[in-house]
Enzyme design. Structure first.
Site, short mmCIF file in Angstrom:
data_model
loop_
_atom_site.label_atom_id
_atom_site.label_comp_id
_atom_site.label_asym_id
_atom_site.label_seq_id
_atom_site.Cartn_x
_atom_site.Cartn_y
_atom_site.Cartn_z
N HIS A 130 52.93 55.33 -22.65
CA HIS A 130 54.39 55.49 -22.60
C HIS A 130 54.98 55.24 -21.20
CE1 HIS A 130 54.33 59.32 -20.41
NE2 HIS A 130 53.16 59.48 -21.01
N HIS A 139 47.78 40.86 -16.27
CA HIS A 139 46.78 40.77 -17.35
C HIS A 139 46.04 42.10 -17.45
CE1 HIS A 139 42.90 38.56 -18.93
NE2 HIS A 139 43.27 39.54 -19.72
C1 LIG Z 1 35.60 42.37 -9.14
C2 LIG Z 1 35.25 40.94 -9.43
C3 LIG Z 1 36.51 40.08 -9.58
C4 LIG Z 1 34.44 40.46 -8.20
O1 LIG Z 1 34.05 39.16 -8.37
P1 LIG Z 1 33.48 38.33 -7.11
O2 LIG Z 1 34.52 38.26 -6.04
O3 LIG Z 1 32.94 37.05 -7.65
O4 LIG Z 1 32.36 39.27 -6.53
P2 LIG Z 1 30.77 39.21 -6.72
O5 LIG Z 1 30.40 39.04 -8.17
O6 LIG Z 1 30.25 38.21 -5.76
O7 LIG Z 1 30.32 40.66 -6.26
C5 LIG Z 1 30.46 41.12 -4.93
C6 LIG Z 1 29.89 42.51 -4.87
O8 LIG Z 1 30.74 43.43 -5.62
C7 LIG Z 1 29.98 44.05 -6.68
N1 LIG Z 1 30.85 44.09 -7.85
C8 LIG Z 1 31.43 43.04 -8.46
N2 LIG Z 1 32.17 43.46 -9.50
C9 LIG Z 1 32.04 44.79 -9.54
C10 LIG Z 1 32.58 45.77 -10.39
N3 LIG Z 1 33.40 45.44 -11.41
N4 LIG Z 1 32.29 47.05 -10.17
C11 LIG Z 1 31.44 47.39 -9.14
N5 LIG Z 1 30.90 46.49 -8.28
C12 LIG Z 1 31.20 45.21 -8.50
C13 LIG Z 1 28.77 43.13 -6.90
O9 LIG Z 1 27.70 43.84 -7.47
C14 LIG Z 1 28.49 42.66 -5.49
O10 LIG Z 1 27.84 43.69 -4.80
P3 LIG Z 1 26.77 43.36 -3.63
O11 LIG Z 1 27.53 42.62 -2.56
O12 LIG Z 1 26.31 44.72 -3.20
O13 LIG Z 1 25.72 42.51 -4.28
C15 LIG Z 1 34.40 40.76 -10.72
O14 LIG Z 1 33.09 41.19 -10.57
C16 LIG Z 1 35.02 41.49 -11.91
O15 LIG Z 1 34.81 42.69 -12.14
N6 LIG Z 1 35.80 40.73 -12.69
C17 LIG Z 1 36.46 41.22 -13.87
C18 LIG Z 1 35.91 40.50 -15.10
C19 LIG Z 1 36.70 40.87 -16.32
O16 LIG Z 1 37.25 41.93 -16.44
N7 LIG Z 1 36.80 39.94 -17.27
C20 LIG Z 1 37.60 40.17 -18.43
C21 LIG Z 1 38.20 38.94 -18.95
S1 LIG Z 1 39.27 39.31 -20.31
#
Ligand SMILES: CC(C)(COP(=O)(O)OP(=O)(O)OC[C@H]1O[C@@H](n2cnc3c(N)ncnc32)[C@H](O)[C@@H]1OP(=O)(O)O)[C@@H](O)C(=O)NCCC(=O)NCCS
Length: 212
Positions: A130, A139
């Site tokens: 709400h 998004h």
């Molecule tokens: C947060 C996010 C954008 C980071 O992506 P990125 O910039 O490519 O980062 P990386 O994958 O290189 O990860 C970098 C670090 O953050 C950590 N990390 C990434 N995503 C994380 C998350 N959601 N929660 C906790 N830690 C996370 C990784 O383990 C990595 O840790 P390290 O350096 O100790 O190895 C991505 O992981 C994410 O969560 N995206 C959302 C995906 C989603 O919701 N999709 C739905 C589509 S409808």
């Protein structure tokens, strides 16, 4: 006359949108995509690139997940042709305001008093409670839950399965990573992950301005 829809963006997100469009009575659905090698998206044809838009009739929806790219294309389109799509199995309270170009996927719940901006995505089984205010191009990914009276500024992407506690404000141009829990305001654009969510990357652009 057949209801026509042009979907820009022939990826997985576009495929889901085509299905929602079908449930909304669109019978003639075609895709446009910048990638000329794409010929089909699900059971629908990809007939060309965005340059063809002026030659096509019907409503238009931009099916691109990236907010900046979605905005760039949406701003070039004739506003009177932009569709808004709500899956019949989403629940949307009757006083909710939804902007043009927004899509609401199956199983989503949007409760009373919420305002959803233009070209937002409320993805599968997400909830927006709400009196929330979501600005344009936000998004909310699948299964994320936004508690009551939350404000989220433009372009922000809330990842899959995120929880946002009530009365929180989140700046524009943020990414909240999958599974995070936001329990404090986020004022600085950047990437936030974890429980509770903490900043792991800051961005330069600021924006707490779109509700002023
Ligand atoms: C947060 C996010 C954008 C980071 O992506 P990125 O910039 O490519 O980062 P990386 O994958 O290189 O990860 C970098 C670090 O953050 C950590 N990390 C990434 N995503 C994380 C998350 N959601 N929660 C906790 N830690 C996370 C990784 O383990 C990595 O840790 P390290 O350096 O100790 O190895 C991505 O992981 C994410 O969560 N995206 C959302 C995906 C989603 O919701 N999709 C739905 C589509 S409808």
């Amino acid at each position: 006359m057949q209801k026509e829809l042009v979907i820009i963006g022939a990826g997985g997100h576009g495929k889901v949108i085509a299905d929602i469009a079908k449930w909304n009575g669109y019978q003639n659905i075609v895709f446009l995509d910048a990638d000329k090698s794409k010929k089909n998206c699900g059971k629908y044809q990809v007939i060309g690139t965005e340059n063809m838009l002026a030659d096509l009739s019907g409503d238009i929806i931009v099916a691109i997940g990236n907010a900046a790219d979605r905005r760039k294309i949406q701003e070039r389109i004739d506003r009177s042709r932009i569709a808004t799509l709500i899956h019949p199995d989403a629940f949307v309270a009757d006083d909710v305001i939804i902007g043009k170009g927004t899509v609401i996927m199956a199983g989503a719940v949007i409760n009373s008093g919420a305002i959803i901006g233009e070209s937002c995505i409320i993805n599968t089984c997400a909830s927006v409670d709400h009196d929330c205010i979501l600005s344009d191009y936000v998004h909310i990914s699948a299964g994320a839950h936004i508690a009551g009276t939350v404000k989220i500024h433009s372009n922000t992407w809330i990842g899959v399965g995120v929880s946002v506690s009530n009365d929180i404000e989140i700046a524009g141009n943020c990414v909240v990573g999958a599974g995070a829990a936001v329990v404090q305001n986020i004022a600085i654009p950047g990437t936030y992950v974890g429980v509770p969510a903490v900043c792991v990357k800051q961005r330069k652009q600021s924006s707490l301005s779109d509700f002023q």
